[in-house]
Design a protein around this motif. Structure first.
Motif, mmCIF file in Angstrom:
data_model
loop_
_atom_site.group_PDB
_atom_site.id
_atom_site.type_symbol
_atom_site.label_atom_id
_atom_site.label_comp_id
_atom_site.label_asym_id
_atom_site.label_seq_id
_atom_site.Cartn_x
_atom_site.Cartn_y
_atom_site.Cartn_z
ATOM 1 N N ILE A 144 67.013 12.250 46.159
ATOM 2 C CA ILE A 144 65.885 11.327 45.142
ATOM 3 C C ILE A 144 66.307 11.508 43.434
ATOM 4 O O ILE A 144 65.935 10.693 42.607
ATOM 5 C CB ILE A 144 64.572 11.525 44.855
ATOM 6 C CG1 ILE A 144 64.416 13.457 44.398
ATOM 7 C CG2 ILE A 144 63.806 12.538 45.963
ATOM 8 C CD1 ILE A 144 63.215 13.611 43.957
ATOM 9 N N CYS A 145 67.390 12.784 42.885
ATOM 10 C CA CYS A 145 67.908 12.335 41.937
ATOM 11 C C CYS A 145 69.157 12.006 42.025
ATOM 12 O O CYS A 145 69.954 12.308 42.773
ATOM 13 C CB CYS A 145 67.982 13.881 41.447
ATOM 14 S SG CYS A 145 66.445 14.971 40.948
ATOM 15 N N ARG A 146 69.144 10.743 40.823
ATOM 16 C CA ARG A 146 70.695 10.632 40.441
ATOM 17 C C ARG A 146 71.816 10.959 39.293
ATOM 18 O O ARG A 146 72.945 10.842 39.606
ATOM 19 C CB ARG A 146 70.520 8.798 40.388
ATOM 20 C CG ARG A 146 69.527 8.404 40.516
ATOM 21 C CD ARG A 146 69.718 7.246 41.907
ATOM 22 N NE ARG A 146 69.683 7.561 43.208
ATOM 23 C CZ ARG A 146 69.475 7.300 44.255
ATOM 24 N NH1 ARG A 146 69.904 8.898 44.944
ATOM 25 N NH2 ARG A 146 68.818 6.981 44.956
ATOM 26 N N LEU B 207 70.608 15.678 35.130
ATOM 27 C CA LEU B 207 69.929 15.884 34.187
ATOM 28 C C LEU B 207 68.528 15.448 34.997
ATOM 29 O O LEU B 207 67.670 16.109 34.937
ATOM 30 C CB LEU B 207 69.648 15.357 32.946
ATOM 31 C CG LEU B 207 69.094 15.186 31.781
ATOM 32 C CD1 LEU B 207 68.231 16.693 31.476
ATOM 33 C CD2 LEU B 207 69.012 14.799 30.691
ATOM 34 N N GLN B 208 68.194 14.336 35.418
ATOM 35 C CA GLN B 208 67.371 14.724 36.390
ATOM 36 C C GLN B 208 66.919 15.333 37.320
ATOM 37 O O GLN B 208 65.717 16.081 37.353
ATOM 38 C CB GLN B 208 67.169 12.953 36.966
ATOM 39 C CG GLN B 208 65.774 12.366 37.517
ATOM 40 C CD GLN B 208 66.382 11.132 38.255
ATOM 41 O OE1 GLN B 208 67.481 10.246 38.978
ATOM 42 N NE2 GLN B 208 65.102 9.811 38.820
ATOM 43 N N LEU B 209 67.857 15.761 37.765
ATOM 44 C CA LEU B 209 67.951 17.183 39.438
ATOM 45 C C LEU B 209 67.200 18.385 38.605
ATOM 46 O O LEU B 209 66.711 18.966 38.720
ATOM 47 C CB LEU B 209 69.328 17.211 39.257
ATOM 48 C CG LEU B 209 69.777 18.050 40.793
ATOM 49 C CD1 LEU B 209 68.268 17.990 41.841
ATOM 50 C CD2 LEU B 209 71.292 18.693 41.266
ATOM 51 N N ILE B 210 67.670 18.359 37.394
ATOM 52 C CA ILE B 210 67.778 20.521 36.196
ATOM 53 C C ILE B 210 65.837 19.906 36.400
ATOM 54 O O ILE B 210 64.402 20.652 36.459
ATOM 55 C CB ILE B 210 68.071 20.039 35.536
ATOM 56 C CG1 ILE B 210 69.689 20.837 35.343
ATOM 57 C CG2 ILE B 210 67.271 21.506 34.423
ATOM 58 C CD1 ILE B 210 69.764 21.609 36.734
ATOM 59 N N LYS B 211 65.560 18.648 35.399
ATOM 60 C CA LYS B 211 63.974 17.975 35.343
ATOM 61 C C LYS B 211 63.228 18.449 37.022
ATOM 62 O O LYS B 211 62.263 18.854 36.801
ATOM 63 C CB LYS B 211 63.802 17.606 34.302
ATOM 64 C CG LYS B 211 64.021 17.651 32.953
ATOM 65 C CD LYS B 211 64.048 15.136 32.170
ATOM 66 C CE LYS B 211 64.855 15.891 30.971
ATOM 67 N NZ LYS B 211 64.772 14.349 30.628
ATOM 68 N N GLN B 212 63.689 18.212 37.457
ATOM 69 C CA GLN B 212 62.995 17.573 39.111
ATOM 70 C C GLN B 212 62.303 19.246 39.299
ATOM 71 O O GLN B 212 61.765 19.873 40.161
ATOM 72 C CB GLN B 212 63.539 16.991 40.085
ATOM 73 C CG GLN B 212 62.677 16.557 41.162
ATOM 74 C CD GLN B 212 61.378 15.901 40.774
ATOM 75 O OE1 GLN B 212 60.601 14.652 40.281
ATOM 76 N NE2 GLN B 212 60.723 16.719 41.232
#
Length: 123
Positions: A88-90, A93-98
């Protein structure tokens, strides 16, 4: 999106370490683990809708529901699923936040909060 197992586990650890000390001190009889995907039992017991992904799962007795009979219980388990996060992450940074959001969401269940409350507060 790709991330090594070690980096993913480190991100989960960092998310946990970011909790205020007052919350960390009351985490008791709980194990936090990482798995690639939810197993058949987990998916059967916690189905998701359509294209949704099961990012994490809390299995146990929430802190407010524990009573004198809780003594000697097996540890509660929080599992963070790597595969769904990567799907689901692109961006990194988005992955770490998720990952952080998922860890906090599942810890919220440990403290007795339901999905509606957690989603309403951004988790």
């Amino acid at each position: 999106m790709e991330m090594t197992d070690e980096a993913f586990e480190s991100a989960v650890h960092d998310a946990l370490a970011s909790l205020p000390e007052r919350f960390l001190k009351v985490l008791d009889n709980i194990v936090i683990t990482v798995a690639e995907e939810a197993d058949d039992r987990q998916l059967r017991e916690h189905p998701v809708n359509g294209s949704e992904e099961l990012l994490g799962l809390y299995e146990g007795i929430p802190l407010p529901r524990r009573s004198w009979g809780y003594a000697g219980a097996l540890p509660d388990v929080i599992t963070i699923f790597k595969g769904p996060h990567l799907r689901i992450c692109r961006t990194q940074l988005q992955l770490i936040k998720q990952i952080r959001s998922t860890v906090l969401h599942e810890i919220g269940h440990y403290f007795g909060f339901d999905d509606a409350y957690l989603h309403a507060h951004g988790y």
